[in-house]
Design a protein around this motif. Structure first.
Motif, PDB file in Angstrom:
ATOM      1  N   ASN A  11       2.305   3.553 -13.524  1.00 32.48           N
ATOM      2  CA  ASN A  11       1.391   2.412 -13.594  1.00 32.48           C
ATOM      3  C   ASN A  11       1.625   1.425 -12.443  1.00 32.48           C
ATOM      4  O   ASN A  11       2.582   1.544 -11.682  1.00 32.48           O
ATOM      5  CB  ASN A  11       1.469   1.730 -14.966  1.00 32.48           C
ATOM      6  CG  ASN A  11       2.816   1.095 -15.222  1.00 32.48           C
ATOM      7  OD1 ASN A  11       3.447   0.533 -14.338  1.00 32.48           O
ATOM      8  ND2 ASN A  11       3.266   1.180 -16.461  1.00 32.48           N
ATOM      9  N   ASP A  12       0.744   0.467 -12.318  1.00 30.24           N
ATOM     10  CA  ASP A  12       0.789  -0.506 -11.221  1.00 30.24           C
ATOM     11  C   ASP A  12       2.074  -1.325 -11.233  1.00 30.24           C
ATOM     12  O   ASP A  12       2.599  -1.668 -10.171  1.00 30.24           O
ATOM     13  CB  ASP A  12      -0.415  -1.447 -11.285  1.00 30.24           C
ATOM     14  CG  ASP A  12      -1.726  -0.762 -10.986  1.00 30.24           C
ATOM     15  OD1 ASP A  12      -1.706   0.377 -10.458  1.00 30.24           O
ATOM     16  OD2 ASP A  12      -2.782  -1.353 -11.274  1.00 30.24           O
ATOM     17  N   ASP A  13       2.590  -1.649 -12.416  1.00 28.12           N
ATOM     18  CA  ASP A  13       3.807  -2.452 -12.504  1.00 28.12           C
ATOM     19  C   ASP A  13       4.994  -1.733 -11.881  1.00 28.12           C
ATOM     20  O   ASP A  13       5.794  -2.343 -11.162  1.00 28.12           O
ATOM     21  CB  ASP A  13       4.117  -2.806 -13.961  1.00 28.12           C
ATOM     22  CG  ASP A  13       3.104  -3.761 -14.558  1.00 28.12           C
ATOM     23  OD1 ASP A  13       2.425  -4.480 -13.792  1.00 28.12           O
ATOM     24  OD2 ASP A  13       2.983  -3.791 -15.803  1.00 28.12           O
ATOM     25  N   VAL A  14       5.115  -0.446 -12.144  1.00 25.98           N
ATOM     26  CA  VAL A  14       6.219   0.332 -11.572  1.00 25.98           C
ATOM     27  C   VAL A  14       6.044   0.457 -10.059  1.00 25.98           C
ATOM     28  O   VAL A  14       7.011   0.345  -9.305  1.00 25.98           O
ATOM     29  CB  VAL A  14       6.333   1.715 -12.243  1.00 25.98           C
ATOM     30  CG1 VAL A  14       7.408   2.546 -11.581  1.00 25.98           C
ATOM     31  CG2 VAL A  14       6.619   1.571 -13.724  1.00 25.98           C
ATOM     32  N   ASN A  16       4.568  -1.673  -8.058  1.00 25.19           N
ATOM     33  CA  ASN A  16       4.915  -2.977  -7.474  1.00 25.19           C
ATOM     34  C   ASN A  16       6.424  -3.208  -7.487  1.00 25.19           C
ATOM     35  O   ASN A  16       6.979  -3.755  -6.534  1.00 25.19           O
ATOM     36  CB  ASN A  16       4.197  -4.105  -8.217  1.00 25.19           C
ATOM     37  CG  ASN A  16       2.713  -4.109  -7.957  1.00 25.19           C
ATOM     38  OD1 ASN A  16       2.252  -3.657  -6.910  1.00 25.19           O
ATOM     39  ND2 ASN A  16       1.950  -4.607  -8.911  1.00 25.19           N
ATOM     40  N   GLU A  17       7.077  -2.783  -8.566  1.00 23.41           N
ATOM     41  CA  GLU A  17       8.527  -2.918  -8.639  1.00 23.41           C
ATOM     42  C   GLU A  17       9.202  -2.096  -7.537  1.00 23.41           C
ATOM     43  O   GLU A  17      10.127  -2.565  -6.869  1.00 23.41           O
ATOM     44  CB  GLU A  17       9.024  -2.471 -10.016  1.00 23.41           C
ATOM     45  CG  GLU A  17      10.504  -2.654 -10.214  1.00 23.41           C
ATOM     46  CD  GLU A  17      10.973  -2.280 -11.610  1.00 23.41           C
ATOM     47  OE1 GLU A  17      12.174  -2.411 -11.853  1.00 23.41           O
ATOM     48  OE2 GLU A  17      10.149  -1.841 -12.445  1.00 23.41           O
ATOM     49  N   ASN A  20       8.742  -3.787  -4.136  1.00 27.91           N
ATOM     50  CA  ASN A  20       9.639  -4.950  -4.012  1.00 27.91           C
ATOM     51  C   ASN A  20      11.080  -4.523  -3.757  1.00 27.91           C
ATOM     52  O   ASN A  20      11.772  -5.121  -2.930  1.00 27.91           O
ATOM     53  CB  ASN A  20       9.553  -5.825  -5.253  1.00 27.91           C
ATOM     54  CG  ASN A  20       8.237  -6.554  -5.363  1.00 27.91           C
ATOM     55  OD1 ASN A  20       7.561  -6.785  -4.365  1.00 27.91           O
ATOM     56  ND2 ASN A  20       7.848  -6.904  -6.576  1.00 27.91           N
ATOM     57  N   GLU A  33       1.578   0.040   0.441  1.00 27.84           N
ATOM     58  CA  GLU A  33       0.828   0.977  -0.391  1.00 27.84           C
ATOM     59  C   GLU A  33      -0.467   1.290   0.339  1.00 27.84           C
ATOM     60  O   GLU A  33      -1.194   0.398   0.763  1.00 27.84           O
ATOM     61  CB  GLU A  33       0.534   0.401  -1.770  1.00 27.84           C
ATOM     62  CG  GLU A  33      -0.195   1.390  -2.644  1.00 27.84           C
ATOM     63  CD  GLU A  33      -0.288   0.980  -4.109  1.00 27.84           C
ATOM     64  OE1 GLU A  33      -0.793   1.789  -4.882  1.00 27.84           O
ATOM     65  OE2 GLU A  33       0.125  -0.129  -4.450  1.00 27.84           O
ATOM     66  N   GLU A  57      -1.667   8.173 -15.748  1.00 23.20           N
ATOM     67  CA  GLU A  57      -1.146   7.045 -14.975  1.00 23.20           C
ATOM     68  C   GLU A  57      -1.708   7.095 -13.563  1.00 23.20           C
ATOM     69  O   GLU A  57      -2.157   8.133 -13.093  1.00 23.20           O
ATOM     70  CB  GLU A  57       0.383   7.135 -14.913  1.00 23.20           C
ATOM     71  CG  GLU A  57       1.054   7.039 -16.253  1.00 23.20           C
ATOM     72  CD  GLU A  57       1.259   5.616 -16.711  1.00 23.20           C
ATOM     73  OE1 GLU A  57       0.874   4.671 -16.009  1.00 23.20           O
ATOM     74  OE2 GLU A  57       1.816   5.453 -17.796  1.00 23.20           O
ATOM     75  N   HIS A  60       0.023   6.311  -6.635  1.00 16.69           N
ATOM     76  CA  HIS A  60       0.260   5.303  -5.611  1.00 16.69           C
ATOM     77  C   HIS A  60       0.931   5.969  -4.418  1.00 16.69           C
ATOM     78  O   HIS A  60       2.014   6.546  -4.561  1.00 16.69           O
ATOM     79  CB  HIS A  60       1.156   4.185  -6.145  1.00 16.69           C
ATOM     80  CG  HIS A  60       0.618   3.547  -7.381  1.00 16.69           C
ATOM     81  ND1 HIS A  60      -0.250   2.482  -7.339  1.00 16.69           N
ATOM     82  CD2 HIS A  60       0.798   3.835  -8.688  1.00 16.69           C
ATOM     83  CE1 HIS A  60      -0.563   2.137  -8.578  1.00 16.69           C
ATOM     84  NE2 HIS A  60       0.056   2.943  -9.416  1.00 16.69           N
ATOM     85  N   ARG A  86      12.429   4.465 -15.028  1.00 15.49           N
ATOM     86  CA  ARG A  86      11.096   4.137 -15.555  1.00 15.49           C
ATOM     87  C   ARG A  86      10.320   5.371 -16.028  1.00 15.49           C
ATOM     88  O   ARG A  86       9.185   5.256 -16.467  1.00 15.49           O
ATOM     89  CB  ARG A  86      10.266   3.409 -14.496  1.00 15.49           C
ATOM     90  CG  ARG A  86      10.860   2.101 -14.051  1.00 15.49           C
ATOM     91  CD  ARG A  86      10.814   1.061 -15.170  1.00 15.49           C
ATOM     92  NE  ARG A  86      11.247  -0.223 -14.680  1.00 15.49           N
ATOM     93  CZ  ARG A  86      12.435  -0.756 -14.918  1.00 15.49           C
ATOM     94  NH1 ARG A  86      13.313  -0.110 -15.648  1.00 15.49           N
ATOM     95  NH2 ARG A  86      12.750  -1.932 -14.419  1.00 15.49           N
TER      96      ARG A  86
END
Length: 96
Positions: A11-14, A16-17, A20, A33, A57, A60, A86
């Motif tokens: 997912n997008d949260d992973v 982005n993590e 970072n 990305e 999912e 990316h 994750r």
């Protein structure tokens, strides 16, 4: 400058993590990305509409520019640790 290209299935949260974390690694010069270049031809009237594969999912694609082999190893180590933690998949594009 060596470039690492990887694809994360999650997912997008992973995603982005991961971006970072990779940005914070000493020596990493660039993390980006890359947009999905293929148009999705999903048709609501299609016989395959709504199948589980359509609800998977996200994918990316991430490019990372590193100055040397040590930074390359760090990037791969961090990416693989996050993927295990994750429970997402990471695939490297070795042809790039």
């Amino acid at each position: 400058m060596p470039m690492i290209r990887l694809q994360l299935t999650g997912n997008d949260d992973v995603a982005n993590e991961l971006i970072n974390l990779l940005t914070a690694i000493e020596g990493v010069e660039h993390v980006e990305e890359i947009g999905d270049l293929m148009p999705h031809m999903d048709d609501e009237d299609s016989s395959s509409a709504g199948l589980p594969d359509d609800k998977a999912e996200g994918f990316h694609q991430i490019e990372i520019r590193v100055p040397n082999a040590l930074a390359n190893d760090r990037v791969r180590s961090v990416a693989e640790a996050l993927a295990r933690d994750r429970e997402v998949a990471i695939e490297y594009d070795e042809d790039f």
